[in-house]
Every structure is written in C-alpha cells, then in structure tokens.
Design an enzyme around this catalytic site. Structure first.
Site, PDB file in Angstrom:
ATOM      1  N   GLY A 122     -61.241  -5.540  67.166  1.00  0.00           N
ATOM      2  CA  GLY A 122     -60.778  -4.533  67.867  1.00  0.00           C
ATOM      3  C   GLY A 122     -59.253  -4.201  68.076  1.00  0.00           C
ATOM      4  N   ASP A 123     -58.651  -4.757  68.920  1.00  0.00           N
ATOM      5  CA  ASP A 123     -57.253  -4.776  69.589  1.00  0.00           C
ATOM      6  C   ASP A 123     -56.295  -4.208  68.335  1.00  0.00           C
ATOM      7  OD1 ASP A 123     -58.116  -5.598  71.964  1.00  0.00           O
ATOM      8  OD2 ASP A 123     -56.797  -7.768  71.089  1.00  0.00           O
ATOM      9  N   GLY A 180     -53.200 -12.253  73.949  1.00  0.00           N
ATOM     10  CA  GLY A 180     -53.957 -10.492  74.751  1.00  0.00           C
ATOM     11  C   GLY A 180     -54.240  -9.488  74.146  1.00  0.00           C
ATOM     12  N   GLY A 197     -56.055 -16.835  63.837  1.00  0.00           N
ATOM     13  CA  GLY A 197     -55.279 -15.711  64.220  1.00  0.00           C
ATOM     14  C   GLY A 197     -55.234 -14.569  65.079  1.00  0.00           C
ATOM     15  N   THR A 211     -66.863   0.815  68.882  1.00  0.00           N
ATOM     16  CA  THR A 211     -67.334  -0.363  67.245  1.00  0.00           C
ATOM     17  C   THR A 211     -68.228  -1.128  67.341  1.00  0.00           C
ATOM     18  OG1 THR A 211     -66.223  -1.943  68.961  1.00  0.00           O
ATOM     19  CG2 THR A 211     -64.577   0.062  67.114  1.00  0.00           C
ATOM     20  N   THR A 257     -57.249  -7.538  59.769  1.00  0.00           N
ATOM     21  CA  THR A 257     -56.844  -9.336  60.454  1.00  0.00           C
ATOM     22  C   THR A 257     -57.862 -10.014  60.823  1.00  0.00           C
ATOM     23  OG1 THR A 257     -56.510  -7.071  61.846  1.00  0.00           O
ATOM     24  CG2 THR A 257     -57.043  -9.163  63.075  1.00  0.00           C
ATOM     25  N   SER A 268     -69.517  -5.233  61.699  1.00  0.00           N
ATOM     26  CA  SER A 268     -69.323  -4.643  60.069  1.00  0.00           C
ATOM     27  C   SER A 268     -69.573  -3.762  59.595  1.00  0.00           C
ATOM     28  CB  SER A 268     -69.851  -6.175  59.179  1.00  0.00           C
ATOM     29  OG  SER A 268     -71.158  -6.487  59.780  1.00  0.00           O
TER      30      SER A 268
END
Length: 301
Positions: free
Chosen positions: A252-253, A39, A289, A221, A284, A224
């Site tokens: 992004g989160d 989420g 995941g 954003t 990340t 890369s």
C-alpha cells in the site's frame, strides 16, 4: 517532476518468515529473520523517490543505532532529510513483522520518536511544505502534527493525501477539513465509515460518506482486486496486476508513493496514476521486505 513531502514514520523493521501464522500459545521454528528500513512514511518516501519525484521528509528518529541506520538508508535514496529531527529522549520507531508463505503479514509497532515530534516543529518546516505539489501523511505519527502540516499545505494550495492507517474510529474534523484525498483499505474504510466493504456498491456508499466530510477524492485499495476510486462524481475500479505475492508488506505504501509522482494536482489523470501505482505495488509484493522490495521507475517503464 513532482515534489512530494511526506510527514510520517521511520521504523527499523524486524521481519520473521514462517510457514504459517502461529496460534496462541504455539511455538514454531522460523524460516528466516532479517532487518530492513520501514515505517509507512519512509516507505512512501522511498517509493516516491524511486519514481523520480523530488522527495522531502518531515519526522523524527531517536539518538540510537537504529535511528542512525535508518537515516543512512534514506540519505542513500537521496531523500531531503532536512525536516527530520533526532530526539535524545526517544527510541527510534520499530516494527515487528511476521510473514507467512501465503504472503500475509502481522505487524506490531513501537512508535517511539514517530509520535514525539510536535506541531510547532512541523510549523518550522512550513517552507518545505509550501513548495510541494503533494503532502502525504499516515497515522503512525501524531495527529496534531499531521493536522498542522495539512493546514499549512491547504493554505498554500498544496494537495494533501491522507493514508488513514493504522485506522482510528474518529478522525478529527479539523484534519478531514484540510484533506484533499483519502486512501484507506477495505478494513480501514469500514472503521472510518461504519460501512462494510463487500462490493462496488458498498464502496460507492462508503465513498459518499467520506465525500460528505469534505474530501474531494476517495481511493479504496482492495488488495488483489485493485483500487476503487471516486472523484468528481465518477467512480470505478482500476484492476490490479495478477502476480504471485510472497510478501504484502509495504504494498500500500508503494502504491501511494508511486502514484503521487505522476498524479496531476487537479486529479485529472487519476485513473492513469492509479494504474502506475498498481504496477509498482505488483512488483513490491513479489519481493521480501518493506523498502528493499520497492521498485524503481526504470523497472516500471
């Protein structure tokens, strides 16, 4: 230490890894399948907390096994969940994610409880919002609830950050009027402004269109390539770190949550904060995941 409040989505992510994306009508074997916390809202909250911000969450889950599992995960992160309600008549949000060997993904969402909590419920959490440095929201929850949260924040002088994803063509004017910073990606920028993002000049043009709607700071954003920024008449690009991506889910989160923890409320250190967010997202994307891939501050230092 910043205090960050997220109003947003809590999903159980079900991820399938494949060699390449299937074509319409094609059947293929998978490489791996697993479940994890996700989420956009919850990811951003985990990113903020792992960068050591005091982190609050406003949202909803269903009264089901998925909801209980997601709350357990967020409680383990020591996120304040006093703003999360459990709804008996809704299922917990779920996301179905396909990731290929190039690290690209396709995501399908079932919003469930994420779209069911109300502006009145948000208003009942006004003290949490008012005692924050930043309030962050996305479009995986109801627009009316988000607008109410931003209005409360705006009146209290708390800075608001809008991540307009998944993108919609027309963002309500009353929400834009109380948005201090907006952070779309290239595709979302085109949907919001009608301007195709092809180079820095087109980003400057798109940013102006968003500034003209009353938004002080615009970040775009660009994967890369890094992050474009426009604030107080200054524009530029903070480059991304060059790494081998295996899964871009929650990149992004992670960027938004991590960046908010070091950002000054007057945006005076924006470039340094973007650099920190870029560093977090670069870790990340090297892991699989959503929430399992989000780094801790000690890793960034």
């Amino acid at each position: 230490m910043s205090t960050v409040t997220i109003i947003g989505s809590i999903n159980l992510d079900r991820t399938i890894r494949v060699k390449q994306m299937p074509k319409p009508g094609e059947t293929m074997h998978t490489k791996e399948i697993f479940s994890a916390g996700g989420g956009k809202g919850a990811n951003q909250a985990v990113a903020a907390k792992r960068s050591e911000a005091k982190t609050n969450f406003i949202g909803a889950v269903g009264n089901d096994d998925a909801g209980r599992a997601m709350l357990d995960l967020l409680e383990h992160e020591d996120i304040d969940l006093s703003g999360v309600t459990t709804l008996d008549n809704q299922a917990t949000g779920q996301a179905y994610i396909v990731v290929d060997d190039a690290g690209e993904n396709e995501i399908m969402l079932h919003a469930g409880a994420n779209m069911a909590f109300t502006p009145d419920y948000v208003a009942s959490k006004a003290d949490v919002i008012k005692n924050s440095d930043f309030v962050i929201a996305q479009f995986e929850t109801g627009l009316e609830a988000t607008t109410k949260a931003f209005e409360i924040a705006h009146e209290a002088g708390v800075k608001t950050i809008l991540n307009p994803a998944p993108a919609i063509e027309k963002v309500p004017d009353d929400l834009l009027a109380v948005t201090d910073m907006i952070i779309p990606n290239e595709t979302e920028t085109e949907i919001l402004t009608g301007i195709e993002v092809t180079d820095e000049a087109s980003m400057v043009k798109a940013a102006k269109a968003l500034h003209d709607q009353g938004i002080k700071a615009v970040l775009i954003t660009i994967g890369s390539k890094g992050t474009f920024y426009s604030v107080n008449g200054e524009t530029g690009i903070v480059p991304a770190f060059k790494v081998k991506a295996v899964d871009t889910t929650s990149a992004g989160d992670t960027f938004i949550g991590a960046m908010s923890t070091v950002l000054n409320p007057d945006f005076s250190n924006l470039k340094d904060a973007i650099l920190y967010g870029n560093k977090a997202s670069s870790l990340t994307v090297q892991r699989f995941g959503a929430q399992p891939s989000i780094p801790y501050k000690k890793e960034l230092n």
